[in-house]
Scaffold this active site. Structure first.
Site, PDB file in Angstrom:
ATOM      1  N   TYR A 142      31.662  44.997  34.151  1.00 56.85           N
ATOM      2  CA  TYR A 142      31.232  44.618  33.458  1.00 56.85           C
ATOM      3  C   TYR A 142      30.619  44.691  32.175  1.00 56.85           C
ATOM      4  O   TYR A 142      30.454  44.175  31.661  1.00 56.85           O
ATOM      5  CB  TYR A 142      30.577  43.433  34.302  1.00 56.85           C
ATOM      6  CG  TYR A 142      30.347  42.143  35.134  1.00 56.85           C
ATOM      7  CD1 TYR A 142      31.353  42.185  35.783  1.00 56.85           C
ATOM      8  CD2 TYR A 142      29.441  41.438  34.309  1.00 56.85           C
ATOM      9  CE1 TYR A 142      31.419  40.521  36.273  1.00 56.85           C
ATOM     10  CE2 TYR A 142      29.722  39.714  34.927  1.00 56.85           C
ATOM     11  CZ  TYR A 142      31.054  39.727  36.340  1.00 56.85           C
ATOM     12  OH  TYR A 142      30.923  38.763  36.641  1.00 56.85           O
ATOM     13  N   LYS A 191      37.428  48.214  47.340  1.00 61.07           N
ATOM     14  CA  LYS A 191      39.215  48.022  48.044  1.00 61.07           C
ATOM     15  C   LYS A 191      39.786  49.235  47.098  1.00 61.07           C
ATOM     16  O   LYS A 191      40.901  49.572  46.035  1.00 61.07           O
ATOM     17  CB  LYS A 191      39.444  46.698  46.150  1.00 61.07           C
ATOM     18  CG  LYS A 191      40.923  46.946  46.384  1.00 61.07           C
ATOM     19  CD  LYS A 191      41.960  45.694  47.185  1.00 61.07           C
ATOM     20  CE  LYS A 191      43.299  44.725  47.363  1.00 61.07           C
ATOM     21  NZ  LYS A 191      43.398  44.508  48.493  1.00 61.07           N
ATOM     22  N   ASP A 223      39.626  41.546  49.794  1.00 59.92           N
ATOM     23  CA  ASP A 223      40.433  40.403  50.057  1.00 59.92           C
ATOM     24  C   ASP A 223      40.090  39.696  51.251  1.00 59.92           C
ATOM     25  O   ASP A 223      40.132  38.698  51.662  1.00 59.92           O
ATOM     26  CB  ASP A 223      41.696  41.273  49.958  1.00 59.92           C
ATOM     27  CG  ASP A 223      42.530  42.409  50.352  1.00 59.92           C
ATOM     28  OD1 ASP A 223      41.415  42.993  51.377  1.00 59.92           O
ATOM     29  OD2 ASP A 223      43.588  41.881  50.932  1.00 59.92           O
ATOM     30  N   ASP A 247      29.776  39.467  42.676  1.00 59.22           N
ATOM     31  CA  ASP A 247      30.113  37.653  41.322  1.00 59.22           C
ATOM     32  C   ASP A 247      31.223  36.452  42.643  1.00 59.22           C
ATOM     33  O   ASP A 247      30.764  35.556  42.815  1.00 59.22           O
ATOM     34  CB  ASP A 247      30.703  38.537  40.766  1.00 59.22           C
ATOM     35  CG  ASP A 247      30.804  36.911  39.346  1.00 59.22           C
ATOM     36  OD1 ASP A 247      29.522  36.121  39.938  1.00 59.22           O
ATOM     37  OD2 ASP A 247      31.918  36.420  39.006  1.00 59.22           O
ATOM     38  N   ASP A 251      30.062  32.999  45.266  1.00 62.82           N
ATOM     39  CA  ASP A 251      29.741  32.009  44.947  1.00 62.82           C
ATOM     40  C   ASP A 251      30.757  31.456  46.328  1.00 62.82           C
ATOM     41  O   ASP A 251      30.572  30.632  46.494  1.00 62.82           O
ATOM     42  CB  ASP A 251      31.187  31.481  44.453  1.00 62.82           C
ATOM     43  CG  ASP A 251      30.611  31.730  42.539  1.00 62.82           C
ATOM     44  OD1 ASP A 251      29.564  32.207  42.514  1.00 62.82           O
ATOM     45  OD2 ASP A 251      31.030  30.347  41.806  1.00 62.82           O
TER      46      ASP A 251
HETATM   47  C1  IPM Z   1      25.709  34.870  37.475  1.00 63.13           C
HETATM   48  C2  IPM Z   1      27.484  34.276  36.551  1.00 63.13           C
HETATM   49  C3  IPM Z   1      27.326  35.000  35.989  1.00 63.13           C
HETATM   50  C4  IPM Z   1      27.913  36.901  36.286  1.00 63.13           C
HETATM   51  C5  IPM Z   1      28.372  35.079  34.170  1.00 63.13           C
HETATM   52  C6  IPM Z   1      27.119  33.953  33.816  1.00 63.13           C
HETATM   53  C7  IPM Z   1      28.042  36.552  33.500  1.00 63.13           C
HETATM   54  O1  IPM Z   1      28.526  34.276  37.141  1.00 63.13           O
HETATM   55  O2  IPM Z   1      25.237  35.692  37.871  1.00 63.13           O
HETATM   56  O3  IPM Z   1      26.960  34.416  39.111  1.00 63.13           O
HETATM   57  O4  IPM Z   1      29.316  36.808  36.580  1.00 63.13           O
HETATM   58  O5  IPM Z   1      27.387  37.855  37.032  1.00 63.13           O
HETATM   59 MN    MN Z   2      29.063  33.923  39.471  1.00 64.48          MN
END
Ligand code: IPM
Ligand code: MN
Length: 361
Positions: A142, A191, A223, A247, A251
């Site tokens: 990032y 990884k 993975d 990240d 999710d």
């Molecule tokens: C999160 C979001 C952010 C990230 C984006 C919006 C930059 O997806 O907080 O997980 O990737 O960190």
């Molecule tokens: Mn995210």
């Protein structure tokens, strides 16, 4: 206690969910005799529209000088075509880096009341889902060099992933310390079969482990981890990983608990001034319709009270009020099962009911 809270409403559903968290905080202040002062901060698309950039220096300073920052969500299709260095997300990255909040804590815990909402089979869910992802937040790909060039008519894009042992060590320590406060199991995810940065990651974790002999350290390739999270999530206690892997895995982890709309997060660095935000995005498709789930940000506000303001009773009070909301059968659209006797409520109503459920014990 008086606390200054920088509030970033942001874009999409950001403003409407943030309003509900403020309602909850105001009631907490009333019940427990605190005073929360809110400092409005523009960030994301709304800041691009107003100031031409996703986060101005003045706004960043307001955040750094506050006692903590509460954030809704930023971004949306309206700003898809702005140059990459001006995207709303860049405001968020600048904020995280500017505040120095390197440690992002994302819980993946299933609420009993929502076990039917998990897409996983019942026998997997019944073994329990309760782990934390500790994500490194201000390093890695990032924050490496990003560029797009044209090489003899062929477009070429580059994103650089760098980690120093120092950066790995400081997040590694948070991983171990988090595990010490829980079931003492830490899984370091990388990884290392492909990436140098991951080999350094693994080596650094191994050497740190000598200082935390009460914690059982294991290693997992990212993975495989993605697969294990859906196959057998009950094996995890604390996962520590780098920025982009964290990240993606967070999710995935949120989804198996029912809805990403329920998951809060805290980001901390060297001081008690933290950044608290739900892990979901700005959901522009449902913005302004009063159907978003504000629980992610309400629980983020609870984390702010617990981790930055040392207000544990107040944080417990909020979490209980959310649990009572679910117990009474209320559901926002994202957690509404197709059948069953539940009461569908909108964003405002959800915030109102949770606020009414707040009681001092
Ligand atoms: C999160 C979001 C952010 C990230 C984006 C919006 C930059 O997806 O907080 O997980 O990737 O960190
Ligand atoms: Mn995210």
């Amino acid at each position: 206690m008086t606390k200054n809270v920088a509030v970033i409403r942001g874009d999409g559903i950001g403003p409407e969910i943030t309003e509900q968290a403020i309602k909850v905080l105001d009631r907490i202040a009333e019940i427990y005799g605190h005073s929360f002062k809110y400092i409005n901060v523009d960030m994301g698309g709304c800041s691009i529209d107003k100031w031409g950039v996703p986060l101005t220096e003045e706004m960043l300073d307001k955040c750094i000088n506050s006692d903590s920052v509460l954030l809704g969500a930023v971004g949306g299709p309206k700003w898809n075509d702005v140059p990459s260095h001006l995207r709303p997300e860049k405001g968020l990255l600048k904020l995280r880096a500017g505040m120095g909040v390197y440690s992002n804590n994302r819980p993946a815990k299933i609420w009993n009341q929502l076990s039917d909402s998990s897409p996983l089979k019942k026998e997997i869910v019944d073994k329990g889902i309760d782990f934390i992802i500790v994500r490194e937040l201000i390093g890695g790909i990032y924050f490496g060099e990003h560029k797009t060039e044209n090489c003899d008519g062929i477009e070429k894009a580059t994103d650089v992933l760098t980690y120093t042992s120092k950066e790995i060590e400081r997040i590694g320590r948070i991983g171990f310390e988090t595990a010490q406060k829980r079931n003492k199991k830490l899984c370091s995810v990388e990884k290392s079969n492909v990436l140098d940065s991951s080999r350094l990651w693994k080596k650094t974790m191994e050497s740190l482990a000598k200082e935390y002999i009460d914690v059982e350290l294991t290693h997992m390739l990212v993975d495989n981890c993605a697969m294990q999270i859906v196959k057998n999530p009950s094996q995890f206690d604390v996962i520590v990983t780098e920025n982009m892997f964290g990240d993606i895995l967070s999710d995935e982890a949120s989804m198996i608990t029912g809805s990403i709309g329920m998951i809060p997060s805290s980001s901390l660095g060297a001081t008690s001034c933290g950044l608290y935000e739900p892990i979901h995005g700005s959901a522009p498709d449902i913005a302004g319709k009063d159907i978003a789930n504000p629980i992610g940000i309400i629980l983020s506000a609870a984390m702010m009270l617990r981790y930055s303001f040392d207000m544990n009773d107040e944080a417990d009070c909020i979490e209980k009020a959310v649990s009572a909301f679910l117990d009474k059968g209320y559901r926002t659209a994202d957690i509404m099962p197709p059948n069953g006797e539940f009461i569908l409520v909108g964003c405002k109503e959800c915030g109102k009911i949770i606020t009414e459920n707040l009681v001092k014990e």
